[in-house]
Motif scaffolding. Structure first.
Motif, short mmCIF file in Angstrom:
data_model
loop_
_atom_site.label_atom_id
_atom_site.label_comp_id
_atom_site.label_asym_id
_atom_site.label_seq_id
_atom_site.Cartn_x
_atom_site.Cartn_y
_atom_site.Cartn_z
N SER A 35 0.83 -1.20 0.00
CA SER A 35 0.00 0.00 0.00
C SER A 35 0.86 1.25 0.00
N LEU A 36 1.97 1.20 0.77
CA LEU A 36 2.88 2.34 0.81
C LEU A 36 3.51 2.58 -0.56
N PHE A 37 3.95 1.50 -1.19
CA PHE A 37 4.54 1.62 -2.52
C PHE A 37 3.54 2.21 -3.51
N ALA A 38 2.28 1.76 -3.40
CA ALA A 38 1.26 2.26 -4.31
C ALA A 38 1.06 3.76 -4.12
N CYS A 43 1.94 9.41 -5.71
CA CYS A 43 2.54 10.74 -5.54
C CYS A 43 3.36 11.11 -6.76
N GLN A 44 4.07 10.11 -7.31
CA GLN A 44 4.86 10.39 -8.51
C GLN A 44 3.96 10.82 -9.66
N GLY A 45 2.72 10.26 -9.70
CA GLY A 45 1.81 10.59 -10.79
C GLY A 45 0.98 11.84 -10.53
N GLY A 46 1.22 12.49 -9.41
CA GLY A 46 0.50 13.73 -9.12
C GLY A 46 -0.82 13.51 -8.41
N LYS A 76 16.55 4.66 -6.63
CA LYS A 76 15.65 5.78 -6.96
C LYS A 76 14.27 5.54 -6.38
N PHE A 77 13.80 4.30 -6.48
CA PHE A 77 12.50 3.95 -5.93
C PHE A 77 12.51 4.10 -4.41
N ALA A 78 13.63 3.70 -3.78
CA ALA A 78 13.74 3.84 -2.33
C ALA A 78 13.72 5.31 -1.93
N GLU A 79 14.36 6.16 -2.72
CA GLU A 79 14.36 7.59 -2.40
C GLU A 79 12.95 8.15 -2.50
N ASP A 80 12.16 7.68 -3.46
CA ASP A 80 10.78 8.14 -3.58
C ASP A 80 9.98 7.78 -2.33
N ILE A 81 10.27 6.59 -1.79
CA ILE A 81 9.57 6.17 -0.56
C ILE A 81 9.97 7.06 0.60
N VAL A 82 11.28 7.35 0.71
CA VAL A 82 11.75 8.21 1.79
C VAL A 82 11.11 9.59 1.68
#
Length: 741
Positions: A35-38, A43-46, A76-82
């Motif tokens: 759920s967090l990843f989703a 967020c990346q998609g606005g 990069k994906f991990a940074e998006d989560i952070v």
């Protein structure tokens, strides 16, 4: 992307054998992480995610996601989560940022690692209490070190001292970065500062420094002293340390010291790894000792080690380098049968090996295989192909493979060298007119081609152009010019170029000396040739007796006396009008040589007279300076003496096989028989006469001259006019004089 699968791996990768209840908790957390990843993707998609994530679920996954994802390469994906964590009410801590920094550095992306670090510093000054720690700096230093970015290392050193103190890992990372960049002195200074600050270096610290000095090729003894310091400190030296030292010894050709260390490693209870064996194999191959190289390969295989691509590459390169291309091809076949596919380097090595052995068709076939396997020909492969074809006389084919888009300076140099050797200077000029910026190697190839064509004026114009363009002339350039001048008989001009080279403080090698010496010898100027040879000796470049002393003509007379188990021989130069004197080879007129050979007791101590002793006195005037002659005797005499025993054995084998006598052996049978008793009586009867004679005043005459002259003057070899009493009386007198000298 299968988010559920990634989330499950994130929590279950460390412990696949945990009990069922724990697995249920992990699975529940994995679903929460999905759920967090989703939401991160949303967020990346606005899009604004729904805040339906349970806090308890989030706490289960916090601190695990960033570690796992960074470790799996999805930094990069991990940074998006952070970045998304504050949106869910959780603030990233220093561990999260350190994971990102380390992940980026491991992937070689030090730029993004630096940006994350700077964001961490800004966060520490803002609302969140989160400061960089020593782990943050160590990860960043490790990334900079791998990229050899020493400026950045120094910049962040200053930042670190404001935040925290370096630890052992920090110093080890600095030392490793300095050594990998070739700054060994900085590495050693850091090592000393570390001990000054009260930090004890560990095995990793020592190994980084040892490896750096071993790979430098100039600090092997420093590496050895560090190794000895480790032993004195009682540290447990591991295989990595031994591998670095052994590799250093092997690269320097000190194979015996490497083997001694290999035995020490075995005594310490350590098993050599593939790097150790590969170092020995590579070292022995480069020393031209294929037998010992294969011996270590056998040891490696006997220990059950499987060869990897790197090991196969070393073996193939070594075999090709020693001219064993057939064996190298067999190794490649075995490699493929074992399931390994040759890489670009192995195929390039095989192609180069085939070219050097003259098997051009096989080399071209390997290049075809290179393409068939889907490899993109790099500059190394293309350069080897072009060079091999050009040297095989297939210049047009070589030029056809030339690609300007991929060409580097080495490839251009190979093409220019091939064109110049073919005399196609028009095509060379076209390359430069097309905008090619020439370096000194390209110019040197061009100069060599012009010299070969006899266009010395053009060659010196290029030399002047090199100077005008700011290119520094080196030994190769000067040697090329000297060779061109000397080959045209312009010895004076060649010597002027040589003197110019010395004024520029360029150290000459044996090749350029050899060119000049040969030129002077061809002109008959032995004095100048001898002076150059003595200069070579002073510089430590002399390895063999100078060639200009080899071609001589001798007309000699000889007489042998057979005294039972003792033979005496006197040889001297004689005049023989039937053989006219020629300008070349030069005739040696002053020549005296005397020897005595007798049976002596064997060193076995059995009382049998099965060994022989040879006493030789020799003098001749070869028309060269006395110092050169002495050097020739010193360096060349043992080469002649050590051939006596093999010659004797060959004579015995030939005699046992019933072979006829050689002309020399037939001539040696013509001798004068003399009994030992008669010899002793006549020697005693002349002792008083010999003793009454006063010694000559010529004390400065060299020993060899006196020996040869005294014996030769005491004998007439053609008619035997002097009595044996006079002969041996003079010999006895000389023996006493020889003791005084």
């Amino acid at each position: 992307m299968d988010l559920t699968r990634i989330a499950c791996q994130c929590l279950l990768w460390q412990d696949d054998n945990c009990d069922g209840s724990r697995k249920n908790v992990r699975l529940r957390s994995a679903i929460a992480m999905q759920s967090l990843f989703a939401r991160a993707f949303a967020c990346q998609g606005g899009r604004t995610p729904n805040n339906d994530l349970n806090l308890e679920d989030f706490l289960l996954i916090e601190g695990t996601a960033d570690l796992f994802i960074c470790g799996s390469g999805q930094v990069k994906f991990a940074e998006d989560i952070v970045r998304a964590m504050p949106k869910f009410g959780s603030l990233p801590d220093v561990v999260s940022y350190n994971s990102l920094i380390d992940g980026y550095c491991r992937n070689g992306d030090v730029g993004n690692a630096s940006l994350v670090f700077e964001r961490l510093r800004r966060v520490s000054d803002g609302l969140f209490i989160c400061r960089p720690d020593v782990v943050s700096f160590n990860s960043l230093f490790n990334g900079f070190g791998k990229k050899k970015m020493l400026v950045e290392v120094f910049v962040y050193m200053g930042v670190m001292f404001k935040c925290c103190s370096p630890n052992v890992v920090t110093y080890s990372t600095w030392i490793d970065a300095f050594c990998k960049s070739g700054e060994l002195e900085l590495g050693l200074k850091s090592f000393r500062f570390m001990k000054r600050d009260g930090l004890a270096p560990n095995v990793v610290t020592f190994t980084c420094l040892i490896d750096g000095y071993c790979k430098s090729g100039v600090g092997l003894e420093v590496a050895v002293s560090l190794y000895e310091e480790m032993r004195r400190a009682g540290m447990s030296i591991n295989v990595v340390t031994y591998s670095a030292l052994i590799d250093g010894f092997c690269k320097q050709g000190e194979m015996q010291r490497g083997e001694d260390l290999y035995l020490q490693m075995r005594d310490d209870g350590l098993e050599p790894n593939s790097l150790v064996y590969t170092a020995f194999i590579d070292g022995y191959f480069k020393n031209g000792d294929a037998d010992n190289a294969m011996k270590f390969l056998a040891k490696m295989l006997n220990q059950g080690m499987k060869l990897d691509i790197a090991a196969y590459g070393v073996i193939v390169s070594g075999l090709c380098g020693n001219g064993k291309v057939k064996e190298a091809a067999e190794v490649v076949d075995d490699m493929e049968k074992g399931g390994l596919v040759p890489d670009e380097m192995i195929l390039t090595t095989m192609m180069n090996g085939y070219f050097k052995s003259g098997r051009v068709k096989d080399a071209v076939k390997v290049y075809g295989e290179f393409i068939t396997r889907g490899f993109e020909p790099d500059v190394v492969a293309l350069t080897a192909l072009i060079d091999g074809l050009a040297k095989s006389g297939r210049l047009h084919e070589a030029v056809a493979y030339f690609c300007k888009e991929r060409a580097n300076d080495v490839m251009y140099t190979v093409v220019i060298d091939a064109l110049c050797k073919e005399g196609d200077f028009i095509e060379v000029e076209r390359l430069f007119e097309a905008g090619l910026v020439a370096d000194k190697f390209m110019y040197t190839c061009w100069i060599a081609g012009l010299c070969k064509q006899g266009n010395l004026v053009g060659a010196f114009k290029l030399k002047t152009k090199m100077v005008q363009e700011g290119l520094e002339l080196d030994l190769l350039t000067y040697t090329t010019l000297i060779n061109g001048l000397a080959s045209k008989g312009l010895v004076v001009e060649a010597r002027q170029v040589f003197d110019e080279m010395l004024r520029r403080e360029i150290r000459p090698d044996s090749a350029v000396f050899d060119l000049l010496i040969r030129a002077y010898e061809k002109e008959g100027d032995i004095t100048a040739a001898s002076e150059l040879f003595l200069d070579m000796q002073t510089r430590g470049l002399v390895t063999v007796f100078p060639f200009f002393c080899s071609d001589r003509e001798y007309i000699i007379g000889r007489r042998i006396w057979d005294a039972g188990r003792v033979f005496y021989c006197v040889t001297k130069g004689v005049q023989y009008p039937s053989v006219p004197r020629q300008s070349k080879p030069r005739r040696v007129d002053l020549y005296y040589s005397s020897w005595c050979i007798r049976a002596v007791e064997s060193k076995r101590g059995n009382g049998e007279m099965t060994s022989c002793e040879v006493l030789l006195f020799h003098h001749e005037d070869m028309g060269i300076p006395w110092e050169i002659a002495k050097l020739g005797v010193r360096q060349g005499m043992w080469g002649a003496v050590k051939k006596i025993e093999p010659g004797l054995r060959a004579y015995q084998r030939a005699k046992a096989a019933g072979a006829g006598l050689s002309p020399s052996a037939i001539m040696a049978q013509i001798n004068t028989k003399v009994s030992v008793e008669e010899f002793m009586n006549e020697r005693d009867s002349t002792g008083e006469v010999a003793g009454d004679e006063k010694p000559s005043s010529g004390k400065n005459i060299p020993k060899m001259l006196v020996v040869g002259g005294a014996i030769a003057l005491a004998c007439t070899l053609d008619k035997g006019l002097l009595t044996k009493a006079v002969i041996f009386g003079v010999a006895r007198r000389f023996a006493r004089m020889g003791k005084r000298m």
